[in-house]
Design a protein around this motif. Structure first.
Motif, short mmCIF file in Angstrom:
data_model
loop_
_atom_site.label_atom_id
_atom_site.label_comp_id
_atom_site.label_asym_id
_atom_site.label_seq_id
_atom_site.Cartn_x
_atom_site.Cartn_y
_atom_site.Cartn_z
N THR A 1 10.75 8.85 -6.27
CA THR A 1 10.20 9.94 -5.48
C THR A 1 11.01 10.23 -4.22
O THR A 1 11.35 11.38 -3.94
CB THR A 1 8.75 9.62 -5.08
OG1 THR A 1 8.01 9.31 -6.26
CG2 THR A 1 8.10 10.81 -4.40
N TYR A 2 11.31 9.19 -3.46
CA TYR A 2 11.94 9.39 -2.15
C TYR A 2 13.42 9.01 -2.11
O TYR A 2 14.07 9.21 -1.09
CB TYR A 2 11.19 8.57 -1.08
CG TYR A 2 9.73 8.91 -0.99
CD1 TYR A 2 9.32 10.16 -0.52
CD2 TYR A 2 8.77 8.00 -1.37
CE1 TYR A 2 7.98 10.47 -0.45
CE2 TYR A 2 7.43 8.31 -1.30
CZ TYR A 2 7.04 9.55 -0.84
OH TYR A 2 5.72 9.87 -0.77
N ARG B 1 8.61 4.70 -5.60
CA ARG B 1 9.17 5.16 -4.32
C ARG B 1 10.65 5.51 -4.48
O ARG B 1 11.13 6.48 -3.89
CB ARG B 1 9.00 4.10 -3.25
CG ARG B 1 7.70 4.24 -2.51
CD ARG B 1 7.64 3.33 -1.33
NE ARG B 1 7.27 2.01 -1.86
CZ ARG B 1 7.63 0.86 -1.35
NH1 ARG B 1 8.37 0.81 -0.29
NH2 ARG B 1 7.23 -0.28 -1.90
N GLU C 1 5.63 -0.12 -7.99
CA GLU C 1 5.47 0.62 -6.73
C GLU C 1 6.84 0.96 -6.13
O GLU C 1 7.07 2.09 -5.71
CB GLU C 1 4.65 -0.21 -5.75
CG GLU C 1 4.39 0.52 -4.44
CD GLU C 1 3.60 -0.33 -3.46
OE1 GLU C 1 3.56 0.05 -2.29
OE2 GLU C 1 3.03 -1.34 -3.87
N ARG C 2 7.72 -0.02 -6.10
CA ARG C 2 9.07 0.22 -5.55
C ARG C 2 9.84 1.23 -6.38
O ARG C 2 10.56 2.07 -5.86
CB ARG C 2 9.86 -1.08 -5.48
CG ARG C 2 9.54 -1.92 -4.31
CD ARG C 2 10.47 -3.09 -4.31
NE ARG C 2 10.46 -3.75 -3.03
CZ ARG C 2 11.16 -4.80 -2.75
NH1 ARG C 2 11.94 -5.35 -3.66
NH2 ARG C 2 11.10 -5.33 -1.55
#
Length: 126
Positions: free
Chosen positions: A63-64, A60, A56-57
């Motif tokens: 993506t971000y 992110r 998950e990290r």
């Protein structure tokens, strides 16, 4: 004249009294280990990157751009150390047992590669 006897003026190659160089098993093992460590480094890096981005990290981060902070020179330093150690271990002469420095180069190669892989993992998941 017989086909097996040389002519009177024929040149014969000099006979060497030195025994032929036999590769030392330790040198061969060291070179083979270094070769495989270097060749498997790129697939290991790709595997660690995919595993890190699959979290998950990591998603992110990708993506971000919310990645952990690892300076670029640290990445480069581990690659330079790994490359120098790889060359030192690969260029072990085959006629003599490898020196302690050559074995140390192999272990330095392993340590530098693991450090780089840890930095990649920490960058995307930290």
């Amino acid at each position: 004249m017989n086909d097996r006897t040389p002519a009177a003026g024929a040149h014969r190659p000099p006979v060497s009294s030195a025994p032929p160089a036999v590769p030392v098993a330790g040198a061969r093992t060291l070179r083979r280990s270094a070769l495989w460590a270097g060749l498997l480094f790129l697939p290991a890096t790709a595997s660690v990157w995919i595993a890190a981005v699959a979290t998950e990290r990591g998603g992110r981060c990708l993506t971000y751009g919310a990645c952990g902070d690892v300076p670029g020179p640290l990445f480069q330093a581990t690659l330079v150390v790994a490359g120098a150690a790889w060359l030192a271990a690969l260029t072990t002469p085959g006629g003599a047992p490898p020196s302690r420095a050559r074995w140390a180069a192999l272990w330095t190669l392993f340590a530098a590669e693991l450090s780089f892989l840890s930095l990649v993992l920490g960058h995307y998941t930290g």
